[in-house]
Design an enzyme around this catalytic site. Sequence first.
Site, mmCIF file in Angstrom:
data_model
loop_
_atom_site.group_PDB
_atom_site.id
_atom_site.type_symbol
_atom_site.label_atom_id
_atom_site.label_comp_id
_atom_site.label_asym_id
_atom_site.label_seq_id
_atom_site.Cartn_x
_atom_site.Cartn_y
_atom_site.Cartn_z
ATOM 1 N N GLY A 297 24.372 2.007 12.999
ATOM 2 C CA GLY A 297 23.964 3.413 12.062
ATOM 3 C C GLY A 297 24.159 4.432 11.879
ATOM 4 O O GLY A 297 24.098 5.037 13.295
ATOM 5 N N CYS A 298 23.387 4.835 11.401
ATOM 6 C CA CYS A 298 23.055 6.627 10.612
ATOM 7 C C CYS A 298 21.286 6.686 11.840
ATOM 8 O O CYS A 298 21.023 6.051 12.093
ATOM 9 C CB CYS A 298 22.123 6.925 9.994
ATOM 10 S SG CYS A 298 21.376 8.329 9.733
ATOM 11 N N PHE A 299 22.126 7.968 13.136
ATOM 12 C CA PHE A 299 21.418 7.457 14.396
ATOM 13 C C PHE A 299 19.828 7.925 14.210
ATOM 14 O O PHE A 299 18.714 8.209 14.380
ATOM 15 C CB PHE A 299 22.204 8.665 15.634
ATOM 16 C CG PHE A 299 22.270 9.846 14.960
ATOM 17 C CD1 PHE A 299 21.547 10.589 14.019
ATOM 18 C CD2 PHE A 299 23.254 10.636 15.808
ATOM 19 C CE1 PHE A 299 22.846 11.686 13.792
ATOM 20 C CE2 PHE A 299 23.879 11.448 16.179
ATOM 21 C CZ PHE A 299 23.761 11.951 14.388
ATOM 22 N N TRP A 300 20.035 9.179 12.745
ATOM 23 C CA TRP A 300 18.251 8.767 11.559
ATOM 24 C C TRP A 300 17.570 8.165 11.770
ATOM 25 O O TRP A 300 16.186 7.990 12.183
ATOM 26 C CB TRP A 300 18.431 9.795 10.563
ATOM 27 C CG TRP A 300 19.259 10.901 10.991
ATOM 28 C CD1 TRP A 300 19.129 11.874 11.846
ATOM 29 C CD2 TRP A 300 19.806 12.174 9.467
ATOM 30 N NE1 TRP A 300 20.220 13.170 11.605
ATOM 31 C CE2 TRP A 300 20.322 13.324 10.043
ATOM 32 C CE3 TRP A 300 19.504 11.552 8.434
ATOM 33 C CZ2 TRP A 300 20.989 14.026 9.430
ATOM 34 C CZ3 TRP A 300 20.384 12.604 7.629
ATOM 35 C CH2 TRP A 300 21.060 13.659 8.124
ATOM 36 N N CYS A 301 17.625 6.716 11.369
ATOM 37 C CA CYS A 301 17.288 5.985 10.799
ATOM 38 C C CYS A 301 16.638 4.922 12.246
ATOM 39 O O CYS A 301 15.370 4.662 12.923
ATOM 40 C CB CYS A 301 18.076 4.779 9.949
ATOM 41 S SG CYS A 301 18.619 5.144 8.337
#
Length: 198
Positions: A29-33
């Site tokens: 999913g979102c790479f920030w997470c």
Amino acid sequence: MKAIALFLFIFISMTGMTNNLEKATLGGGCFWCTEAVYLELKGVVDVKPGYSGGDVKNPSYKEVCTGTTGHAEVVQITFDPEVVSYSEILEVFFMTHDPTTLNRQGNDVGTQYRSVIFYHNEKQKEVAEKVIKLFKDEQVYDKPIVTEVTPFDTFYVAEDYHLNYYNRNKSQGYCQYIITPKLEKFRKIFKDQLKNQH
């Protein structure tokens, strides 16, 4: 002479350590997470957000967000296998995102958010398949795991403003409502494997 010998010993030791490091490339999913989670894991030396799995060279974030490049948002993790094993890296991966939703994580929808393991060698492929089988056998999830296991090709590092995103933007809404709860879950489950005890 002793100083030179000591320098050479330290240099060789450091070089040896560097050569023992391995890489893992994962899309959850979102790479920030994903980046925020792995930055806190013992044995992880470096985490870079970026793009893999597509056919567009040097894609921009804006291009990847269209879902037309074939790339997934990923993190490339450099880790010391003497401190944390690849199977442990994958255990964290499967416990901190939903591997049962095809091309989706929460409200983030599109192939760029797919659950994917890009293996760097045959050993990583075997470990990935074993970990997935274990999670299936233990029925950790109610629904089937749809995580892709595919050979690694190229990694394109994301733009600078994505690096260490969570730690630089904790007060932002997405960080507070999406990443912080995920980090808290991770810290609770893997409390003995954190770099710093929270």
